[in-house]
Design a protein around this motif. Sequence first.
Motif, PDB file in Angstrom:
ATOM      1  N   GLY A 115      28.187  45.231  41.592  1.00  0.00           N
ATOM      2  CA  GLY A 115      29.530  45.778  41.440  1.00  0.00           C
ATOM      3  C   GLY A 115      30.592  44.813  41.932  1.00  0.00           C
ATOM      4  N   ARG A 116      30.287  44.105  42.979  1.00  0.00           N
ATOM      5  CA  ARG A 116      31.227  43.136  43.536  1.00  0.00           C
ATOM      6  C   ARG A 116      31.452  41.989  42.562  1.00  0.00           C
ATOM      7  N   GLY A 117      30.382  41.527  41.916  1.00  0.00           N
ATOM      8  CA  GLY A 117      30.507  40.460  40.922  1.00  0.00           C
ATOM      9  C   GLY A 117      31.314  40.909  39.719  1.00  0.00           C
ATOM     10  N   ARG A 118      31.093  42.142  39.285  1.00  0.00           N
ATOM     11  CA  ARG A 118      31.854  42.671  38.146  1.00  0.00           C
ATOM     12  C   ARG A 118      33.333  42.786  38.496  1.00  0.00           C
ATOM     13  N   LYS A 119      33.608  43.197  39.730  1.00  0.00           N
ATOM     14  CA  LYS A 119      34.998  43.337  40.149  1.00  0.00           C
ATOM     15  C   LYS A 119      35.677  41.970  40.153  1.00  0.00           C
ATOM     16  N   TRP A 120      35.004  40.954  40.652  1.00  0.00           N
ATOM     17  CA  TRP A 120      35.574  39.606  40.667  1.00  0.00           C
ATOM     18  C   TRP A 120      35.822  39.131  39.244  1.00  0.00           C
ATOM     19  N   TRP A 121      34.871  39.351  38.341  1.00  0.00           N
ATOM     20  CA  TRP A 121      35.021  38.924  36.954  1.00  0.00           C
ATOM     21  C   TRP A 121      36.206  39.635  36.307  1.00  0.00           C
ATOM     22  N   TRP A 122      36.337  40.935  36.552  1.00  0.00           N
ATOM     23  CA  TRP A 122      37.457  41.683  35.989  1.00  0.00           C
ATOM     24  C   TRP A 122      38.779  41.161  36.524  1.00  0.00           C
ATOM     25  N   ARG A 123      38.816  40.868  37.805  1.00  0.00           N
ATOM     26  CA  ARG A 123      40.057  40.372  38.407  1.00  0.00           C
ATOM     27  C   ARG A 123      40.419  39.005  37.853  1.00  0.00           C
ATOM     28  N   TRP A 124      39.432  38.165  37.611  1.00  0.00           N
ATOM     29  CA  TRP A 124      39.704  36.836  37.066  1.00  0.00           C
ATOM     30  C   TRP A 124      40.194  36.934  35.628  1.00  0.00           C
ATOM     31  N   ARG A 125      39.578  37.821  34.844  1.00  0.00           N
ATOM     32  CA  ARG A 125      39.969  37.964  33.441  1.00  0.00           C
ATOM     33  C   ARG A 125      41.368  38.546  33.297  1.00  0.00           C
ATOM     34  N   SER A 126      41.748  39.463  34.167  1.00  0.00           N
ATOM     35  CA  SER A 126      43.044  40.119  34.031  1.00  0.00           C
ATOM     36  C   SER A 126      44.124  39.461  34.884  1.00  0.00           C
ATOM     37  N   ASN A 127      43.828  38.321  35.468  1.00  0.00           N
ATOM     38  CA  ASN A 127      44.782  37.636  36.321  1.00  0.00           C
ATOM     39  C   ASN A 127      45.901  37.031  35.476  1.00  0.00           C
ATOM     40  N   ALA A 128      47.141  37.316  35.826  1.00  0.00           N
ATOM     41  CA  ALA A 128      48.291  36.783  35.088  1.00  0.00           C
ATOM     42  C   ALA A 128      48.452  35.283  35.299  1.00  0.00           C
ATOM     43  N   LEU A 129      47.896  34.764  36.379  1.00  0.00           N
ATOM     44  CA  LEU A 129      48.016  33.330  36.666  1.00  0.00           C
ATOM     45  C   LEU A 129      46.888  32.503  36.050  1.00  0.00           C
ATOM     46  N   ARG A 130      45.977  33.172  35.378  1.00  0.00           N
ATOM     47  CA  ARG A 130      44.872  32.461  34.737  1.00  0.00           C
ATOM     48  C   ARG A 130      45.429  31.655  33.577  1.00  0.00           C
ATOM     49  N   ARG A 131      45.055  30.394  33.535  1.00  0.00           N
ATOM     50  CA  ARG A 131      45.559  29.517  32.483  1.00  0.00           C
ATOM     51  C   ARG A 131      44.470  29.234  31.463  1.00  0.00           C
ATOM     52  N   ARG A 132      44.871  28.864  30.271  1.00  0.00           N
ATOM     53  CA  ARG A 132      43.902  28.482  29.240  1.00  0.00           C
ATOM     54  C   ARG A 132      43.070  27.287  29.689  1.00  0.00           C
ATOM     55  N   GLU A 133      43.712  26.390  30.422  1.00  0.00           N
ATOM     56  CA  GLU A 133      43.002  25.206  30.908  1.00  0.00           C
ATOM     57  C   GLU A 133      41.852  25.594  31.832  1.00  0.00           C
ATOM     58  N   ASP A 134      42.038  26.662  32.600  1.00  0.00           N
ATOM     59  CA  ASP A 134      40.974  27.127  33.490  1.00  0.00           C
ATOM     60  C   ASP A 134      39.773  27.616  32.692  1.00  0.00           C
ATOM     61  N   VAL A 135      40.059  28.357  31.636  1.00  0.00           N
ATOM     62  CA  VAL A 135      38.980  28.868  30.786  1.00  0.00           C
ATOM     63  C   VAL A 135      38.285  27.702  30.091  1.00  0.00           C
ATOM     64  N   LEU A 136      39.071  26.766  29.581  1.00  0.00           N
ATOM     65  CA  LEU A 136      38.504  25.594  28.906  1.00  0.00           C
ATOM     66  C   LEU A 136      37.629  24.788  29.864  1.00  0.00           C
ATOM     67  N   GLU A 137      38.105  24.595  31.073  1.00  0.00           N
ATOM     68  CA  GLU A 137      37.339  23.844  32.062  1.00  0.00           C
ATOM     69  C   GLU A 137      36.051  24.572  32.434  1.00  0.00           C
ATOM     70  N   ALA A 138      36.125  25.880  32.499  1.00  0.00           N
ATOM     71  CA  ALA A 138      34.935  26.669  32.851  1.00  0.00           C
ATOM     72  C   ALA A 138      33.836  26.495  31.818  1.00  0.00           C
ATOM     73  N   TRP A 139      34.176  26.270  30.566  1.00  0.00           N
ATOM     74  CA  TRP A 139      33.172  26.056  29.523  1.00  0.00           C
ATOM     75  C   TRP A 139      32.890  24.580  29.296  1.00  0.00           C
TER      76      TRP A 139
END
Length: 63
Positions: A3-27
């Motif tokens: 549950g803690r991992g899911r909560k972190w993932w949800w928070r990261w996905r819905s974060n307004a400060l998340r940038r496309r570059e972060d997603v690109l770098e993650a992959w």
Amino acid sequence: MAGRGRKWWWRWRSNALRRREDVLEAWLVPAVRVLVAVDDFAQRRSDRTPVRAVLIRDRGLGR
């Protein structure tokens, strides 16, 4: 724990400060690491030279 991992993932996905570059770098980073590993494996494999085994003398079985 799950549950803690899911909560972190949800928070990261819905974060307004998340940038496309972060997603690109993650992959991109793991993909590049896999490509480098595959290239290294191919290079090592191509560096090997096949060797033929030649029987010089027949010793027979059990002798």
